[in-house]
Design a protein around this motif. Structure first.
Motif, PDB file in Angstrom:
ATOM      1  N   SER A  60     -18.236 -19.604  11.140  1.00 49.41           N
ATOM      2  CA  SER A  60     -19.251 -20.654  11.058  1.00 49.41           C
ATOM      3  C   SER A  60     -20.596 -20.068  11.464  1.00 49.41           C
ATOM      4  N   LEU A  61     -21.577 -20.195  10.598  1.00 58.40           N
ATOM      5  CA  LEU A  61     -22.897 -19.608  10.850  1.00 58.40           C
ATOM      6  C   LEU A  61     -23.852 -20.562  11.549  1.00 58.40           C
ATOM      7  N   THR A  62     -23.541 -21.840  11.555  1.00 58.26           N
ATOM      8  CA  THR A  62     -24.450 -22.819  12.155  1.00 58.26           C
ATOM      9  C   THR A  62     -23.715 -24.131  12.387  1.00 58.26           C
ATOM     10  N   GLU A  63     -24.204 -24.903  13.332  1.00 64.34           N
ATOM     11  CA  GLU A  63     -23.679 -26.252  13.547  1.00 64.34           C
ATOM     12  C   GLU A  63     -24.520 -27.301  12.816  1.00 64.34           C
ATOM     13  N   ARG A  64     -25.662 -26.888  12.300  1.00 60.28           N
ATOM     14  CA  ARG A  64     -26.567 -27.839  11.647  1.00 60.28           C
ATOM     15  C   ARG A  64     -26.126 -28.121  10.217  1.00 60.28           C
ATOM     16  N   LYS A  75     -29.972 -20.291  21.697  1.00 58.15           N
ATOM     17  CA  LYS A  75     -29.682 -19.026  22.367  1.00 58.15           C
ATOM     18  C   LYS A  75     -28.197 -18.853  22.662  1.00 58.15           C
ATOM     19  N   GLN A  76     -27.455 -19.958  22.606  1.00 58.85           N
ATOM     20  CA  GLN A  76     -26.014 -19.876  22.871  1.00 58.85           C
ATOM     21  C   GLN A  76     -25.199 -19.701  21.585  1.00 58.85           C
ATOM     22  N   LEU A  77     -25.865 -19.696  20.445  1.00 56.76           N
ATOM     23  CA  LEU A  77     -25.189 -19.421  19.182  1.00 56.76           C
ATOM     24  C   LEU A  77     -25.123 -17.908  18.954  1.00 56.76           C
ATOM     25  N   LEU A  78     -24.176 -17.490  18.142  1.00 58.47           N
ATOM     26  CA  LEU A  78     -24.095 -16.072  17.812  1.00 58.47           C
ATOM     27  C   LEU A  78     -25.335 -15.635  17.050  1.00 58.47           C
ATOM     28  N   SER A  79     -25.870 -14.498  17.398  1.00 58.26           N
ATOM     29  CA  SER A  79     -26.968 -13.916  16.636  1.00 58.26           C
ATOM     30  C   SER A  79     -26.396 -13.252  15.378  1.00 58.26           C
ATOM     31  N   THR A  80     -27.285 -12.937  14.453  1.00 59.00           N
ATOM     32  CA  THR A  80     -26.838 -12.246  13.242  1.00 59.00           C
ATOM     33  C   THR A  80     -26.174 -10.928  13.599  1.00 59.00           C
ATOM     34  N   GLU A  81     -26.734 -10.210  14.539  1.00 56.31           N
ATOM     35  CA  GLU A  81     -26.161  -8.927  14.945  1.00 56.31           C
ATOM     36  C   GLU A  81     -24.770  -9.110  15.533  1.00 56.31           C
ATOM     37  N   GLU A  82     -24.559 -10.166  16.308  1.00 56.54           N
ATOM     38  CA  GLU A  82     -23.243 -10.420  16.891  1.00 56.54           C
ATOM     39  C   GLU A  82     -22.228 -10.801  15.815  1.00 56.54           C
ATOM     40  N   VAL A  83     -22.674 -11.581  14.827  1.00 58.09           N
ATOM     41  CA  VAL A  83     -21.785 -11.937  13.709  1.00 58.09           C
ATOM     42  C   VAL A  83     -21.327 -10.685  12.977  1.00 58.09           C
ATOM     43  N   ILE A  84     -22.256  -9.791  12.681  1.00 54.48           N
ATOM     44  CA  ILE A  84     -21.908  -8.575  11.944  1.00 54.48           C
ATOM     45  C   ILE A  84     -21.017  -7.673  12.790  1.00 54.48           C
ATOM     46  N   ARG A  85     -21.300  -7.574  14.073  1.00 54.86           N
ATOM     47  CA  ARG A  85     -20.448  -6.744  14.940  1.00 54.86           C
ATOM     48  C   ARG A  85     -19.007  -7.240  14.919  1.00 54.86           C
ATOM     49  N   LEU A  86     -18.830  -8.544  15.075  1.00 52.34           N
ATOM     50  CA  LEU A  86     -17.480  -9.101  15.085  1.00 52.34           C
ATOM     51  C   LEU A  86     -16.811  -8.949  13.728  1.00 52.34           C
ATOM     52  N   PRO A 135     -23.989 -23.546   5.779  1.00 50.34           N
ATOM     53  CA  PRO A 135     -24.484 -22.173   5.896  1.00 50.34           C
ATOM     54  C   PRO A 135     -25.833 -21.941   5.234  1.00 50.34           C
ATOM     55  N   LEU A 136     -26.173 -22.745   4.227  1.00 48.97           N
ATOM     56  CA  LEU A 136     -27.442 -22.529   3.533  1.00 48.97           C
ATOM     57  C   LEU A 136     -28.662 -22.953   4.347  1.00 48.97           C
ATOM     58  N   VAL A 137     -28.468 -23.563   5.508  1.00 46.99           N
ATOM     59  CA  VAL A 137     -29.631 -23.824   6.360  1.00 46.99           C
ATOM     60  C   VAL A 137     -30.042 -22.559   7.112  1.00 46.99           C
ATOM     61  N   ARG A 138     -29.213 -21.517   7.067  1.00 40.89           N
ATOM     62  CA  ARG A 138     -29.583 -20.228   7.667  1.00 40.89           C
ATOM     63  C   ARG A 138     -30.560 -19.511   6.750  1.00 40.89           C
ATOM     64  N   PRO A 139     -31.773 -19.214   7.197  1.00 45.17           N
ATOM     65  CA  PRO A 139     -32.747 -18.552   6.322  1.00 45.17           C
ATOM     66  C   PRO A 139     -32.350 -17.129   5.960  1.00 45.17           C
ATOM     67  N   ASP A 140     -31.456 -16.516   6.763  1.00 41.47           N
ATOM     68  CA  ASP A 140     -31.066 -15.133   6.495  1.00 41.47           C
ATOM     69  C   ASP A 140     -29.696 -15.037   5.840  1.00 41.47           C
ATOM     70  N   LEU A 141     -29.247 -16.121   5.192  1.00 36.99           N
ATOM     71  CA  LEU A 141     -27.900 -16.132   4.628  1.00 36.99           C
ATOM     72  C   LEU A 141     -27.689 -15.023   3.601  1.00 36.99           C
ATOM     73  N   ALA A 173     -29.003 -15.257  -6.243  1.00 39.28           N
ATOM     74  CA  ALA A 173     -29.275 -14.255  -5.209  1.00 39.28           C
ATOM     75  C   ALA A 173     -28.032 -13.972  -4.370  1.00 39.28           C
ATOM     76  N   LEU A 174     -27.255 -14.996  -4.079  1.00 42.35           N
ATOM     77  CA  LEU A 174     -26.038 -14.808  -3.302  1.00 42.35           C
ATOM     78  C   LEU A 174     -25.012 -14.000  -4.072  1.00 42.35           C
ATOM     79  N   LYS A 175     -24.894 -14.270  -5.363  1.00 43.70           N
ATOM     80  CA  LYS A 175     -23.948 -13.496  -6.165  1.00 43.70           C
ATOM     81  C   LYS A 175     -24.380 -12.037  -6.237  1.00 43.70           C
ATOM     82  N   GLU A 176     -25.669 -11.806  -6.394  1.00 38.03           N
ATOM     83  CA  GLU A 176     -26.178 -10.437  -6.446  1.00 38.03           C
ATOM     84  C   GLU A 176     -25.939  -9.717  -5.116  1.00 38.03           C
TER      85      GLU A 176
END
Length: 369
Positions: free
Chosen positions: A59-63, A83-94, A113-119, A150-153
């Motif tokens: 899950s990338l967001t609760e929103r 600040k208590q949500l996973l950062s992008t770097e933490e998501v990729i590490r896991l 997930p599409l509310v994440r600007p860096d999806l 863009a997502l498919k690419e």
């Protein structure tokens, strides 16, 4: 051991220690998954019932920009501070850690997930991880039409769009928002850019949309879509009750009355959906029977919530914080011990529909769809 005891929310910890001793190597067991004997699989992701967990849902967001009745309480939910949500770097590490142990499919969920600007960047980064075969996403589709190409690419392989009605007015009632036309536009755009099939998740509820089941089946006649009828499941705040529940068997019976030649399609070992097709139709249908005919015995799925908690069962209420472990500075090997301990505690099956309805768990939006 102190780290494990502190991170787990409930129940005693079973320690899971990886064999990394070069002086006394032991061959890792080969485990059956995906219907065949595959490469040696990490013991960290194999539970005591010999289920190998190859599928991670993140899950990338609760929103979310909708308020679906079965997912979120009408009054909304208290969101976790950013600040208590996973950062992008933490998501990729896991993600890299899980793939290194044998996960070969990751599904991105939310919230939306599409509310994440860096999806798109997240998808691109995940798709570059060696050993990861599939990056997929579940979305409400409200803004997907803008980003599908863009997502498919970037490497997204599969899309599931939530759509519980083919009637715009009813959509607004179910989701407490407008936007049916945009979701359908997104569905068509996904077909256009080459996602095949596009999966459509439809939660079926008595008194709400059970009268549209045949319409959804007819929708597959000339569209390459996979309509997945999902049994209504109890979660905190969704006002579940047994009168709203419609079983897979009842849905299937009503469809067979209209299409008696409905044919059964083959399913792979870990499929959650029982697949069918009307002969001559382009698309297909399926049933996710979590309540009436559970598939716990072949479950290969584990979950990571947006705030970094690890859940081994959608319906279980025990979680362990991988976020806290990472922010305490633990190594990947120590993280794997935490993960392995959680997997080893996974039960053989969920508690059953009526018992789940009485259990404390998160609202679906805070777990990840």
């Amino acid at each position: 051991m102190a780290l494990l005891s502190r991170l787990f929310r409930t129940a005693p910890v079973v320690r899971c220690v990886r064999n990394v001793c070069a002086a006394h190597p032991v061959e890792e067991p080969k485990v059956l998954f995906n219907g065949k004997e595959d490469r040696p699989f990490s013991d960290f992701l194999v539970d005591t019932h010999q289920r190998a967990h190859t599928y991670l849902r993140i899950s990338l967001t609760e929103r979310c920009n909708l308020r679906c009745q079965y997912c979120m309480p009408e009054e909304g939910v208290e969101l976790t501070p950013h600040k208590q949500l996973l950062s992008t770097e933490e998501v990729i590490r896991l993600a890299r850690l899980f793939v290194g142990e044998g996960v070969n499919k990751i599904r991105l969920t939310g919230g939306e997930p599409l509310v994440r600007p860096d999806l798109v960047e997240i998808v691109r980064e995940l798709s570059s991880i060696p050993g990861l075969d599939t990056v997929s996403m579940t979305t409400n589709g409200l803004t997907l039409w803008r980003h599908a190409a863009a997502l498919k690419e970037a490497g997204l392989k599969q899309v599931n769009i939530s759509l519980d009605t083919l009637q715009p007015a009813k959509f607004e009632f179910v989701t407490r928002r407008k936007g049916w036309d945009r979701v359908v536009r997104s569905l068509n755009e996904c077909i256009s850019v080459g996602f095949e099939p596009v999966k459509v998740n439809c939660v079926v509820m008595n008194g709400l949309n059970e009268d549209e089941i045949l319409d959804f089946v007819a929708f597959t006649e000339d569209k390459a879509v996979d309509i997945r009828f999902i049994e209504y499941m109890p979660f905190d705040g969704n006002r579940w009750n047994s009168k709203k529940f419609l079983s897979y068997a009842d849905m299937l019976a009503s469809i067979r009355q209209r299409w008696p030649d409905l044919e059964t399609l083959p399913n792979s070992a870990n499929d959650t959906s029982k697949a069918y097709r009307v002969p001559g139709f382009v698309g297909q249908i399926g049933f996710i029977t979590s309540m009436s005919e559970h598939f716990c015995g072949t479950c290969n799925r584990i979950r990571l919530t947006a705030d970094g908690n690890f859940k081994v069962c959608l319906f279980g209420n025990t979680e362990v914080s991988l976020r806290d472990a990472m922010r305490d500075g633990v190594s990947d090997e120590e993280l794997l011990e935490v993960i392995g301990a959680a997997v080893k505690r996974k039960k053989a099956r969920h508690a059953g529909m009526l018992n789940i309805a009485k259990m404390k768990n998160r609202p679906m939006i805070l777990i990840g769809g």
